[in-house]
Design an enzyme around this catalytic site. Sequence first.
Site, PDB file in Angstrom:
ATOM      1  N   GLY A 182      35.818  13.849  50.764  1.00 27.98           N
ATOM      2  CA  GLY A 182      35.870  12.676  49.885  1.00 27.98           C
ATOM      3  C   GLY A 182      37.207  12.612  49.170  1.00 27.98           C
ATOM      4  O   GLY A 182      37.839  11.547  49.067  1.00 27.98           O
ATOM      5  N   THR A 183      37.646  13.766  48.697  1.00 25.04           N
ATOM      6  CA  THR A 183      38.933  13.875  48.003  1.00 25.04           C
ATOM      7  C   THR A 183      40.066  13.418  48.918  1.00 25.04           C
ATOM      8  O   THR A 183      40.986  12.715  48.495  1.00 25.04           O
ATOM      9  CB  THR A 183      39.161  15.354  47.593  1.00 25.04           C
ATOM     10  N   ASP A 219      32.648  24.485  53.100  1.00 30.11           N
ATOM     11  CA  ASP A 219      31.917  23.938  54.253  1.00 30.11           C
ATOM     12  C   ASP A 219      32.718  23.954  55.562  1.00 30.11           C
ATOM     13  O   ASP A 219      32.142  23.806  56.634  1.00 30.11           O
ATOM     14  CB  ASP A 219      31.496  22.486  53.966  1.00 30.11           C
TER      15      ASP A 219
HETATM   16  O1  F6P Z   1      31.597  21.813  47.983  1.00 33.45           O
HETATM   17  C1  F6P Z   1      30.739  21.865  49.030  1.00 33.45           C
HETATM   18  C2  F6P Z   1      29.331  22.192  48.559  1.00 33.45           C
HETATM   19  O2  F6P Z   1      29.274  23.474  47.977  1.00 33.45           O
HETATM   20  C3  F6P Z   1      28.300  22.059  49.655  1.00 33.45           C
HETATM   21  O3  F6P Z   1      28.216  23.190  50.490  1.00 33.45           O
HETATM   22  C4  F6P Z   1      27.046  21.830  48.876  1.00 33.45           C
HETATM   23  O4  F6P Z   1      26.106  21.167  49.672  1.00 33.45           O
HETATM   24  C5  F6P Z   1      27.531  20.985  47.722  1.00 33.45           C
HETATM   25  O5  F6P Z   1      28.911  21.256  47.591  1.00 33.45           O
HETATM   26  C6  F6P Z   1      26.849  21.242  46.414  1.00 33.45           C
HETATM   27  O6  F6P Z   1      27.334  20.341  45.488  1.00 33.45           O
HETATM   28  P1  F6P Z   1      27.177  20.451  43.908  1.00 33.45           P
HETATM   29  O7  F6P Z   1      28.028  21.581  43.442  1.00 33.45           O
HETATM   30  O8  F6P Z   1      27.651  19.145  43.399  1.00 33.45           O
HETATM   31  O9  F6P Z   1      25.729  20.750  43.660  1.00 33.45           O
END
Ligand code: F6P
Length: 360
Positions: free
Chosen positions: A113-114, A136
């Site tokens: 997204g960034t 990821d």
């Molecule tokens: O940044 C990626 C991630 O850690 C994913 O693996 C995970 O599904 C999501 O972000 C979790 O997001 P948040 O920290 O907003 O709960």
Amino acid sequence: MLRVGMLTSGGDCQALNAAMRGVAKGLSANVDELEIYGFLNGYKGMIYGDYKLLSPSDFSGILTKGGTIIGSSRQPFKLMRTPDENGLDKVQAMKQNYYKLNLDCVVILGGNGTQKTANLLREEGLNVIHLPKTIDNDIFGTDVTFGFQSAINIATDAIDYIHTTAASHNRVFIVEVMGHKVGWLTLYAGLAGGADIILLPEIPYDIKKVCEAIEKRTRDGKGFTILAVAEGAISKKDAELLKKSKKEYKKKMEQKPYPSVSYEIAKKIEEKIGTEVRVTVPGHTQRGGSPTPYDRILCTRLGASAAQAILEKDYGYMIAMINDEVRRVPLENVAGKLKMVDPNAQIVKEAKLTGISFGD
Ligand code: F6P
């Protein structure tokens, strides 16, 4: 005078500081007059003019430090063109702050997204450099993202710890690994931790096949089974529904009583074969702590190469790792694309050869 902005956006990871340090050291070693401005808490800082001038000492001693010294937040790309609650045009505001600070470029560290917003800013005429961050590992156009290897270590540790207790109690255990859209982290941690069943978003599972794999292990005299399940693992049935209608799928998901997919799978296994199943969710621990040596080296290399691009005034790229070479990849070629696990990839075939079930 060289003036560079920096921001970290989206979910954090272990090596953001290491990457910023790489850029800062690469610049300060080669430029006499340099100012680095850190926009605080991701794009928010760039939108609302919340920034601070960073000194060389801010970048000292942070190679091993997790998190991000300038904070992060999620600012969804799809809302970037939507004015905020006070009617502020976010894109215009970011451009104004960029010009107000008289920046030569802004270095943007973040995931998919960034990266899309970085590309939007490029299209709007700003000089940007993107560094590919995410546990990821799903950024298209780079072999690896920073944070991924560090997260593999943590998720693998979680599976290792579960292994001993699972064996003692002859239990079936699910370890839920992060990754809503892609299964790289689950695949790698699953392999490294010796998981018996690996369920990924890219390979929809059949619960019958999952149960058969557990029962086969029991027949073979193995008292316990470990499943590595991605947050975004999906059953074949749900995957079909998703293909047919996103709306119907969303409705079905909202009606499910489970906190996450692992609890649903656990319940179904218990119902089908009467085995006790436990779920462990390491969650955000996977994004915490120090970066591994691999990530420290990766970030130092990516950061130094980002500095080189800035010194050459060559903007509009993601600094990527391809076949162990750092390359500049044009943002317009990669923004908006996702790198997913190919169900027919060699690594999946090899895992299957060793007897690992993917529930398909
Ligand atoms: O940044 C990626 C991630 O850690 C994913 O693996 C995970 O599904 C999501 O972000 C979790 O997001 P948040 O920290 O907003 O709960």
